[in-house]
Design a protein around this motif. Structure first.
Motif, mmCIF file in Angstrom:
data_model
loop_
_atom_site.group_PDB
_atom_site.id
_atom_site.type_symbol
_atom_site.label_atom_id
_atom_site.label_comp_id
_atom_site.label_asym_id
_atom_site.label_seq_id
_atom_site.Cartn_x
_atom_site.Cartn_y
_atom_site.Cartn_z
ATOM 1 N N ALA A 452 0.858 -1.185 0.000
ATOM 2 C CA ALA A 452 0.000 0.000 0.000
ATOM 3 C C ALA A 452 0.888 1.226 0.000
ATOM 4 C CB ALA A 452 -0.934 0.004 1.214
ATOM 5 N N ASP A 453 0.270 2.378 -0.185
ATOM 6 C CA ASP A 453 0.983 3.643 -0.108
ATOM 7 C C ASP A 453 1.608 3.778 1.289
ATOM 8 O OD1 ASP A 453 0.449 6.721 0.940
ATOM 9 O OD2 ASP A 453 1.344 6.610 -1.064
ATOM 10 N N ASP A 454 2.835 4.316 1.350
ATOM 11 C CA ASP A 454 3.536 4.398 2.625
ATOM 12 C C ASP A 454 2.766 5.184 3.681
ATOM 13 O OD1 ASP A 454 5.605 2.821 1.869
ATOM 14 O OD2 ASP A 454 7.135 4.395 1.800
ATOM 15 N N GLU A 455 2.083 6.245 3.274
ATOM 16 C CA GLU A 455 1.326 7.026 4.240
ATOM 17 C C GLU A 455 0.216 6.182 4.876
ATOM 18 O OE1 GLU A 455 0.714 10.476 6.459
ATOM 19 O OE2 GLU A 455 2.327 9.974 5.036
ATOM 20 N N LEU A 456 -0.450 5.383 4.062
ATOM 21 C CA LEU A 456 -1.502 4.515 4.559
ATOM 22 C C LEU A 456 -0.908 3.406 5.427
ATOM 23 C CD1 LEU A 456 -4.456 3.658 4.635
ATOM 24 C CD2 LEU A 456 -4.081 2.413 2.474
ATOM 25 N N LEU A 457 0.212 2.831 4.992
ATOM 26 C CA LEU A 457 0.857 1.778 5.778
ATOM 27 C C LEU A 457 1.298 2.289 7.144
ATOM 28 C CD1 LEU A 457 3.174 -0.304 3.399
ATOM 29 C CD2 LEU A 457 1.174 -1.082 4.656
ATOM 30 N N LEU A 458 1.808 3.508 7.171
ATOM 31 C CA LEU A 458 2.260 4.079 8.427
ATOM 32 C C LEU A 458 1.098 4.185 9.413
ATOM 33 C CD1 LEU A 458 4.774 5.131 9.800
ATOM 34 C CD2 LEU A 458 4.315 7.386 8.823
ATOM 35 N N ASP A 459 -0.041 4.653 8.925
ATOM 36 C CA ASP A 459 -1.225 4.728 9.782
ATOM 37 C C ASP A 459 -1.645 3.344 10.268
ATOM 38 O OD1 ASP A 459 -1.448 7.473 9.655
ATOM 39 O OD2 ASP A 459 -2.878 7.461 7.986
ATOM 40 N N ARG A 460 -1.595 2.369 9.380
ATOM 41 C CA ARG A 460 -1.997 1.015 9.760
ATOM 42 C C ARG A 460 -1.068 0.418 10.809
ATOM 43 N NH1 ARG A 460 -3.408 -1.501 3.723
ATOM 44 N NH2 ARG A 460 -5.451 -0.470 3.482
ATOM 45 N N PHE A 461 0.235 0.664 10.663
ATOM 46 C CA PHE A 461 1.189 0.149 11.642
ATOM 47 C C PHE A 461 0.945 0.771 13.019
ATOM 48 C CE2 PHE A 461 5.058 -1.656 9.143
ATOM 49 C CZ PHE A 461 4.195 -2.389 8.343
ATOM 50 N N VAL A 462 0.768 2.092 13.037
ATOM 51 C CA VAL A 462 0.517 2.779 14.300
ATOM 52 C C VAL A 462 -0.765 2.259 14.939
ATOM 53 C CG1 VAL A 462 -0.102 5.004 15.322
ATOM 54 C CG2 VAL A 462 1.819 4.860 13.730
ATOM 55 N N ASP A 463 -1.822 2.135 14.140
ATOM 56 C CA ASP A 463 -3.099 1.652 14.675
ATOM 57 C C ASP A 463 -2.978 0.224 15.202
ATOM 58 O OD1 ASP A 463 -4.269 4.054 14.027
ATOM 59 O OD2 ASP A 463 -5.208 3.322 12.173
ATOM 60 N N PHE A 464 -2.198 -0.608 14.517
ATOM 61 C CA PHE A 464 -2.039 -1.998 14.936
ATOM 62 C C PHE A 464 -1.392 -2.069 16.320
ATOM 63 C CE2 PHE A 464 -0.597 -6.351 15.028
ATOM 64 C CZ PHE A 464 -1.530 -7.044 14.277
ATOM 65 N N LEU A 465 -0.346 -1.275 16.517
ATOM 66 C CA LEU A 465 0.312 -1.275 17.827
ATOM 67 C C LEU A 465 -0.618 -0.727 18.905
ATOM 68 C CD1 LEU A 465 3.992 -0.093 17.192
ATOM 69 C CD2 LEU A 465 3.127 -2.415 17.399
ATOM 70 N N ASN A 466 -1.306 0.353 18.601
ATOM 71 C CA ASN A 466 -2.188 0.958 19.606
ATOM 72 C C ASN A 466 -3.393 0.086 19.925
ATOM 73 O OD1 ASN A 466 -0.752 3.274 20.252
ATOM 74 N ND2 ASN A 466 -1.679 4.491 18.624
ATOM 75 N N ASP A 467 -3.806 -0.752 19.000
ATOM 76 C CA ASP A 467 -4.968 -1.619 19.208
ATOM 77 C C ASP A 467 -4.623 -2.903 19.947
ATOM 78 O OD1 ASP A 467 -6.593 0.187 17.970
ATOM 79 O OD2 ASP A 467 -6.614 -0.836 16.035
ATOM 80 N N ASN A 468 -3.345 -3.124 20.223
ATOM 81 C CA ASN A 468 -2.928 -4.312 20.963
ATOM 82 C C ASN A 468 -3.566 -4.278 22.346
ATOM 83 O OD1 ASN A 468 -1.603 -6.537 21.986
ATOM 84 N ND2 ASN A 468 0.442 -5.615 21.953
#
Length: 554
Positions: A452-468
């Motif tokens: 995916a676009d890096d900007e979108l991936l960055l958001d997804r990575f951050v959300d994944f960690l915060n949703d743990n």
């Protein structure tokens, strides 16, 4: 001398001490309960046998322990496998330890803060002085030497000059305001009971020094199955230092008892104010509710499920080294990485480098240099988790088998191979239990994000960690300052965030423990024990201010 020749020299069970080196004889330690400044006999003993015995001759090892627990005068007490013993506390001893702490709390709390703060630096000096003795006990309890050295590095930073200076600043600050002296200070909670974990009891119990520095009195339960190093640290190192500082008897109390029995007595005893509890999340959250219902402060150190992110511009070789930390101690450490999120552009190269790092993680006797794996006695869950992951579409990259001492795969081996599993896509990654929960095994899922676009991936990575649902530590590998800033400003889950650094390394000022969610419970956050076992209080000392003026002004 080779391992084989050392084994050949081991005397048979029941041999005498004749011919044994004095250094070996001196290592057979014996500790009773320590209550109100004196040793108190209990109801029997639990014995520590060197971890080497379990790897060389598990049958003999188990037989010696059983025999000695039934008959302490048996000749088996002279066997070179025997390292020491600890007395088992009675119910009366458990209560007496708390009573002693209650009796001492007013006197110790009244001790000037400057005196109490001295405890940190002199304890650190004592640790350094007795480093090799403590390392030998940790290795006897199955900690590989390199892992034991890492554990002591934690205490080095927790009690460093920088950290102790920072603690002092947090404990009391004064201000001048008009005709008043204002003080913001922390007061001790009172009596703190500590229940350290079985996987690292002595380093965890050593956090009691911070709790004592806060002005609390302490009761520590040394785990029955692995009590010796805890008793050594508290009885041999900490207790004499308290005596030097003039602490009243009962400031520190140490017992060895059954876990549930001891916790139940602590919950019932009106003298206990705080309980520092290490354990699994499910049990710990139930315990938190019991503490609150009894009016006690729960301080929880529960499971961790740490995430490690590798961005496209990361130093992949260093990132792979950090990922391999998940295998240290066979993964039986709460603060190691538990899952990896990899940028799809670098996933293949990263996996190859991680496979190379796996070759540097091997089993062996604890005292051997380079050994990082510990024996895993109950491995059924490991294979169940691995089987579920593969059946649901994950790819086994390497590992997945039991091994013998020399690394040879074996159905009866007591070690587990370092195991890497590839999981495709972030979207459904948490349907895998190995991603969703802590495994506590040498098992790491490497989740490769969807392109995916890096900007979108960055958001997804951050959300994944915060949703743990857990939150102990997180770490990031990236060189872009924009990416680093995004993580630093947006990651709010966990007690610690490491960037381009060892995931498990310790640093001054920063917390060594503590987290959010299922890791720390409803009150979870970074855990500085000196702060968690004390409470804020504001003080105003006026110099002739009229009450009416203070309320209504001139």
């Amino acid at each position: 001398m080779s391992i084989a020749s050392e084994v050949d020299m081991v005397p048979s069970v029941g041999s005498s001490l004749a011919g044994r080196p004095q250094a070996v004889i001196d290592q057979v330690r014996s500790y009773e309960s320590y209550i109100a400044g004196r040793d108190v006999a209990g109801e029997g003993w639990v014995y520590t046998l060197t971890a080497r015995s379990l790897l060389e001759d598990v049958f003999t090892s188990v037989n010696i322990k059983r025999t000695l627990e039934q008959n302490p005068e048996s000749p088996e007490s002279l066997h070179p496998y025997v390292v020491g013993r600890c007395g088992v506390a009675t119910l009366a001893d458990i209560d007496a330890a708390v009573d002693a702490a209650v009796s001492a709390k007013a006197g110790w709390a009244a001790t000037p803060l400057a005196t109490r703060m001295r405890l940190g630096p002199i304890f650190r000096a004592k640790l350094r002085e007795h480093r090799e003795e403590l390392l030998s006990l940790l290795m006897a309890e199955a900690h590989p030497r390199m892992l034991a050295e890492w554990e002591l590095s934690c205490l080095e930073q927790v009690y460093s000059d920088e950290s102790c200076d920072w603690y002092r600043q947090q404990m009391a600050t004064e201000f001048d305001h008009a005709d008043r002296r204002l003080i913001v200070r922390r007061c001790p909670d009172g009596v703190v009971a500590i229940n350290p974990p079985q996987n690292a009891p002595a380093p965890s119990a050593a956090l009691a020094v911070l709790i004592l520095m806060a002005g609390n009195t302490v009761v520590v339960r040394a785990p029955r199955s692995i009590a010796l190093s805890t008793m050594y640290v508290l009885r041999e190192l900490v207790a004499p230092l308290l005596a030097e500082l003039g602490a009243p008897p009962g400031t520190l109390n140490v017992i060895c008892g059954k876990p549930q029995q001891t916790l139940d007595r602590w919950l019932e005893h009106p003298g206990v104010d705080d309980i520092l509890y290490f354990g699994g999340s499910e049990e710990g959250l139930r315990f938190e509710q019991e503490c609150v219902a009894r009016g006690k402060k729960p301080i929880l150190e529960l499971a961790g499920n740490d995430g490690l992110v590798v961005w496209r511009d990361a130093d992949l070789k260093l990132a792979a080294e950090a990922i391999a930390e998940c295998f240290y101690g066979s993964g039986q450490i709460c603060m190691v990485p538990n899952y990896v999120l990899a940028h799809p552009a670098v996933a293949e190269e990263l996996i190859g480098l991680v496979r190379e790092e796996v070759g540097n993680v091997r089993p062996g006797y604890p005292e051997e240099r380079g050994v990082l794996l510990s024996p895993v006695r109950r491995s059924e869950k490991f294979f169940r988790l691995l089987d579920q992951a593969v059946r649901n579409g994950a790819e086994l990259v390497c590992g997945g088998r039991r091994t013998e001492l020399d690394g040879t795969p074996s159905e009866t081996g007591v070690f587990l191979e370092p195991t890497v599993v590839r999981v495709e896509g972030l979207r459904d990654a948490r349907r895998f239990d190995i991603v969703r929960h802590e495994t506590f095994f040498p098992l790491i899922p490497l989740v490769v994000a969807e392109p995916a676009d890096d900007e979108l991936l960055l958001d997804r990575f951050v959300d994944f960690l915060n949703d743990n649902s857990y939150g102990l530590r997180n770490s990031l590998w990236a060189t872009s300052s924009e990416v680093v800033d995004r993580f630093v400003t947006r990651i709010n889950n966990g007690g610690l965030l490491k960037v381009n650094d060892s995931h498990i390394g310790f640093l001054p000022y920063l917390p060594s423990h503590g987290g959010t969610g299922l890791t720390g419970g409803a009150f979870g956050e970074a855990n500085y024990p000196i702060l968690k076992t004390s409470h804020l209080q504001g003080v105003s000392i006026s110099r002739g201010i009229r009450p009416r003026t203070a309320v209504f002004g001139d």
